[in-house]
Scaffold this motif. Sequence first.
Motif, PDB file in Angstrom:
ATOM      1  N   ASP A  13       0.836  -1.299  -0.022  1.00 15.39           N
ATOM      2  CA  ASP A  13       0.135   0.136   0.052  1.00 15.39           C
ATOM      3  C   ASP A  13       0.915   1.335  -0.070  1.00 15.39           C
ATOM      4  OD1 ASP A  13       0.161   0.924   2.982  1.00 15.39           O
ATOM      5  OD2 ASP A  13       0.025  -1.163   3.046  1.00 15.39           O
ATOM      6  N   VAL A  14       0.304   2.334  -0.462  1.00 17.22           N
ATOM      7  CA  VAL A  14       1.080   3.623  -0.383  1.00 17.22           C
ATOM      8  C   VAL A  14       1.592   4.191   1.006  1.00 17.22           C
ATOM      9  CG1 VAL A  14       0.595   6.062  -0.776  1.00 17.22           C
ATOM     10  CG2 VAL A  14      -0.643   4.398  -2.269  1.00 17.22           C
ATOM     11  N   ALA A  15       1.057   3.455   1.927  1.00 16.30           N
ATOM     12  CA  ALA A  15       1.486   4.007   3.331  1.00 16.30           C
ATOM     13  C   ALA A  15       2.804   3.329   3.498  1.00 16.30           C
ATOM     14  CB  ALA A  15       0.574   3.571   4.364  1.00 16.30           C
ATOM     15  N   SER A  16       2.962   2.321   3.170  1.00 18.69           N
ATOM     16  CA  SER A  16       4.230   1.307   3.242  1.00 18.69           C
ATOM     17  C   SER A  16       5.589   1.988   2.440  1.00 18.69           C
ATOM     18  CB  SER A  16       4.013  -0.050   3.034  1.00 18.69           C
ATOM     19  OG  SER A  16       3.079  -0.659   3.969  1.00 18.69           O
ATOM     20  N   LEU A  17       5.002   2.066   1.149  1.00 17.73           N
ATOM     21  CA  LEU A  17       5.838   2.712   0.265  1.00 17.73           C
ATOM     22  C   LEU A  17       6.502   4.185   0.797  1.00 17.73           C
ATOM     23  CD1 LEU A  17       4.077   1.743  -3.187  1.00 17.73           C
ATOM     24  CD2 LEU A  17       6.289   1.072  -2.377  1.00 17.73           C
ATOM     25  N   ILE A  18       5.599   5.177   1.265  1.00 14.32           N
ATOM     26  CA  ILE A  18       5.893   6.366   2.013  1.00 14.32           C
ATOM     27  C   ILE A  18       6.847   6.123   3.200  1.00 14.32           C
ATOM     28  CG2 ILE A  18       5.213   8.326   3.156  1.00 14.32           C
ATOM     29  CD1 ILE A  18       4.789   8.505   0.117  1.00 14.32           C
ATOM     30  N   ALA A  19       6.612   5.195   3.855  1.00 10.41           N
ATOM     31  CA  ALA A  19       7.440   4.667   5.041  1.00 10.41           C
ATOM     32  C   ALA A  19       8.888   4.433   4.552  1.00 10.41           C
ATOM     33  CB  ALA A  19       6.773   3.761   5.767  1.00 10.41           C
ATOM     34  N   PHE A  20       8.951   3.526   3.570  1.00 13.84           N
ATOM     35  CA  PHE A  20      10.302   3.087   3.091  1.00 13.84           C
ATOM     36  C   PHE A  20      10.963   4.453   2.397  1.00 13.84           C
ATOM     37  CE2 PHE A  20      12.619   1.412  -0.699  1.00 13.84           C
ATOM     38  CZ  PHE A  20      13.594   1.063  -0.031  1.00 13.84           C
ATOM     39  N   TYR A  21      10.217   5.375   1.482  1.00 10.35           N
ATOM     40  CA  TYR A  21      10.654   6.586   1.171  1.00 10.35           C
ATOM     41  C   TYR A  21      11.429   7.177   2.213  1.00 10.35           C
ATOM     42  CZ  TYR A  21      11.091  11.059  -1.236  1.00 10.35           C
ATOM     43  OH  TYR A  21      11.403  12.230  -1.873  1.00 10.35           O
TER      44      TYR A  21
ATOM     45  N   ILE B 156      14.931   6.036   3.086  1.00 13.62           N
ATOM     46  CA  ILE B 156      15.890   6.324   2.127  1.00 13.62           C
ATOM     47  C   ILE B 156      16.103   7.686   1.776  1.00 13.62           C
ATOM     48  CG2 ILE B 156      15.511   3.891   1.315  1.00 13.62           C
ATOM     49  CD1 ILE B 156      14.362   5.197  -1.259  1.00 13.62           C
ATOM     50  N   ASN B 157      15.260   8.643   2.048  1.00  8.46           N
ATOM     51  CA  ASN B 157      15.371   9.914   1.942  1.00  8.46           C
ATOM     52  C   ASN B 157      16.307  10.684   2.675  1.00  8.46           C
ATOM     53  OD1 ASN B 157      15.065  12.665   1.028  1.00  8.46           O
ATOM     54  ND2 ASN B 157      12.843  12.808   1.642  1.00  8.46           N
ATOM     55  N   HIS B 158      17.680  10.625   2.512  1.00  6.74           N
ATOM     56  CA  HIS B 158      18.601  11.187   3.574  1.00  6.74           C
ATOM     57  C   HIS B 158      18.483  13.006   3.257  1.00  6.74           C
ATOM     58  CE1 HIS B 158      20.521   7.158   3.853  1.00  6.74           C
ATOM     59  NE2 HIS B 158      20.666   7.170   2.883  1.00  6.74           N
ATOM     60  N   TYR B 159      18.285  13.430   2.161  1.00  9.08           N
ATOM     61  CA  TYR B 159      17.982  14.671   2.125  1.00  9.08           C
ATOM     62  C   TYR B 159      16.919  15.154   2.860  1.00  9.08           C
ATOM     63  CZ  TYR B 159      17.396  19.257   0.106  1.00  9.08           C
ATOM     64  OH  TYR B 159      17.147  20.600   0.006  1.00  9.08           O
ATOM     65  N   GLY B 160      15.771  14.784   3.110  1.00 12.29           N
ATOM     66  CA  GLY B 160      14.795  15.344   4.056  1.00 12.29           C
ATOM     67  C   GLY B 160      15.284  15.143   5.244  1.00 12.29           C
ATOM     68  N   ARG B 161      15.839  13.872   5.771  1.00 13.14           N
ATOM     69  CA  ARG B 161      16.308  13.756   7.251  1.00 13.14           C
ATOM     70  C   ARG B 161      17.405  14.511   7.643  1.00 13.14           C
ATOM     71  NH1 ARG B 161      16.399   8.609   6.071  1.00 13.14           N
ATOM     72  NH2 ARG B 161      18.449   8.574   6.245  1.00 13.14           N
ATOM     73  N   THR B 162      18.442  14.942   6.728  1.00 12.78           N
ATOM     74  CA  THR B 162      19.629  16.031   7.011  1.00 12.78           C
ATOM     75  C   THR B 162      18.774  17.275   7.173  1.00 12.78           C
ATOM     76  OG1 THR B 162      20.881  14.363   5.767  1.00 12.78           O
ATOM     77  CG2 THR B 162      21.502  16.744   6.086  1.00 12.78           C
ATOM     78  N   ASN B 163      17.896  17.617   6.562  1.00  7.82           N
ATOM     79  CA  ASN B 163      17.512  19.139   6.617  1.00  7.82           C
ATOM     80  C   ASN B 163      16.227  19.301   7.602  1.00  7.82           C
ATOM     81  OD1 ASN B 163      19.064  20.749   4.583  1.00  7.82           O
ATOM     82  ND2 ASN B 163      18.638  19.165   3.232  1.00  7.82           N
ATOM     83  N   GLY B 164      15.896  17.982   8.293  1.00  5.59           N
ATOM     84  CA  GLY B 164      14.943  18.226   9.389  1.00  5.59           C
ATOM     85  C   GLY B 164      13.504  18.098   8.843  1.00  5.59           C
ATOM     86  N   MET B 165      13.178  17.666   7.646  1.00  9.15           N
ATOM     87  CA  MET B 165      12.030  17.670   6.730  1.00  9.15           C
ATOM     88  C   MET B 165      11.063  16.647   7.251  1.00  9.15           C
ATOM     89  SD  MET B 165      13.627  18.810   3.389  1.00  9.15           S
ATOM     90  CE  MET B 165      12.262  18.316   2.158  1.00  9.15           C
TER      91      MET B 165
ATOM     92  N   SER C 180       8.468  -1.004 -11.981  1.00  3.89           N
ATOM     93  CA  SER C 180       9.015  -2.384 -11.996  1.00  3.89           C
ATOM     94  C   SER C 180      10.463  -2.207 -12.606  1.00  3.89           C
ATOM     95  CB  SER C 180       8.157  -3.192 -12.952  1.00  3.89           C
ATOM     96  OG  SER C 180       8.054  -2.535 -14.379  1.00  3.89           O
ATOM     97  N   LYS C 181      10.759  -1.001 -13.472  1.00  4.10           N
ATOM     98  CA  LYS C 181      12.077  -0.895 -14.209  1.00  4.10           C
ATOM     99  C   LYS C 181      13.243  -0.315 -13.076  1.00  4.10           C
ATOM    100  CE  LYS C 181       9.810  -0.299 -18.525  1.00  4.10           C
ATOM    101  NZ  LYS C 181       9.688   0.696 -19.920  1.00  4.10           N
ATOM    102  N   GLN C 182      12.953   0.024 -11.957  1.00  5.15           N
ATOM    103  CA  GLN C 182      13.745   1.226 -11.300  1.00  5.15           C
ATOM    104  C   GLN C 182      14.128   0.231 -10.017  1.00  5.15           C
ATOM    105  OE1 GLN C 182      14.602   3.885 -12.508  1.00  5.15           O
ATOM    106  NE2 GLN C 182      13.392   3.179 -14.051  1.00  5.15           N
ATOM    107  N   GLU C 183      15.350   0.689  -9.515  1.00  4.81           N
ATOM    108  CA  GLU C 183      16.090   0.254  -8.312  1.00  4.81           C
ATOM    109  C   GLU C 183      15.190   0.463  -6.964  1.00  4.81           C
ATOM    110  OE1 GLU C 183      19.873   1.860  -8.130  1.00  4.81           O
ATOM    111  OE2 GLU C 183      20.498   1.003  -9.893  1.00  4.81           O
ATOM    112  N   PHE C 184      14.074   1.529  -7.064  1.00  7.10           N
ATOM    113  CA  PHE C 184      13.468   1.688  -5.757  1.00  7.10           C
ATOM    114  C   PHE C 184      12.654   0.419  -5.297  1.00  7.10           C
ATOM    115  CE2 PHE C 184       9.711   3.224  -3.715  1.00  7.10           C
ATOM    116  CZ  PHE C 184      10.338   4.056  -2.760  1.00  7.10           C
ATOM    117  N   ILE C 185      12.246  -0.064  -6.441  1.00  8.69           N
ATOM    118  CA  ILE C 185      11.101  -1.265  -6.059  1.00  8.69           C
ATOM    119  C   ILE C 185      12.153  -2.446  -5.701  1.00  8.69           C
ATOM    120  CG2 ILE C 185       9.474  -2.650  -6.946  1.00  8.69           C
ATOM    121  CD1 ILE C 185       8.452  -0.063  -6.103  1.00  8.69           C
TER     122      ILE C 185
END
Length: 160
Positions: free
Chosen positions: A6-14, A17-26, A142-147
């Motif tokens: 589900d979308v919520a699980s994908l957002i949690a995973f995002y 892996i989102n170092h930019y957001g964490r580094t900037n306190g987002m 399906s073509k990307q490393e993210f999945i």
Amino acid sequence: MPELPDVASLIAFYNQINHYGRTNGMVLRVQAPGQVSYTMTVRDQHLSSPGICHGGVVAGLMDAVLGAAALTQAFVEQELVSTVEFKLNFLQPVRLHDELLATARVEHHGKSLVVVDGTIECPARGVTVARGLGTFNRYPASKQEFIQAFTGQLGLESAS
């Protein structure tokens, strides 16, 4: 390709892996697919001159909120997005310790492109500091490393 979670699980995973957001306190919040907000407090490392936030920080926040709105909409259809372009209007200076609220909403979700409208506000000062508009390319997840990374992390089989 395996069925995506589900979308919520994908957002949690995002968020993991989102170092930019964490580094900037987002902090990302998803109201619905295609409608999101980010909050961020301006810190010393965001300044370009005494007490004033660098415009690149505001641009990065805008790109992040526009992209997250497009991404949450794309997740629904097992797709990802990449930024094609975005336009940004700086309306007010952003100051040290400002708590920013960036919001974005998908305005158009076409066959290959997604258009997203966004605003960054400083609620404590009662001002809108920036407005933006972004265009994003849709493509199959399906073509990307993210999945592949996502399914590997969850122990699911990835597509061959």
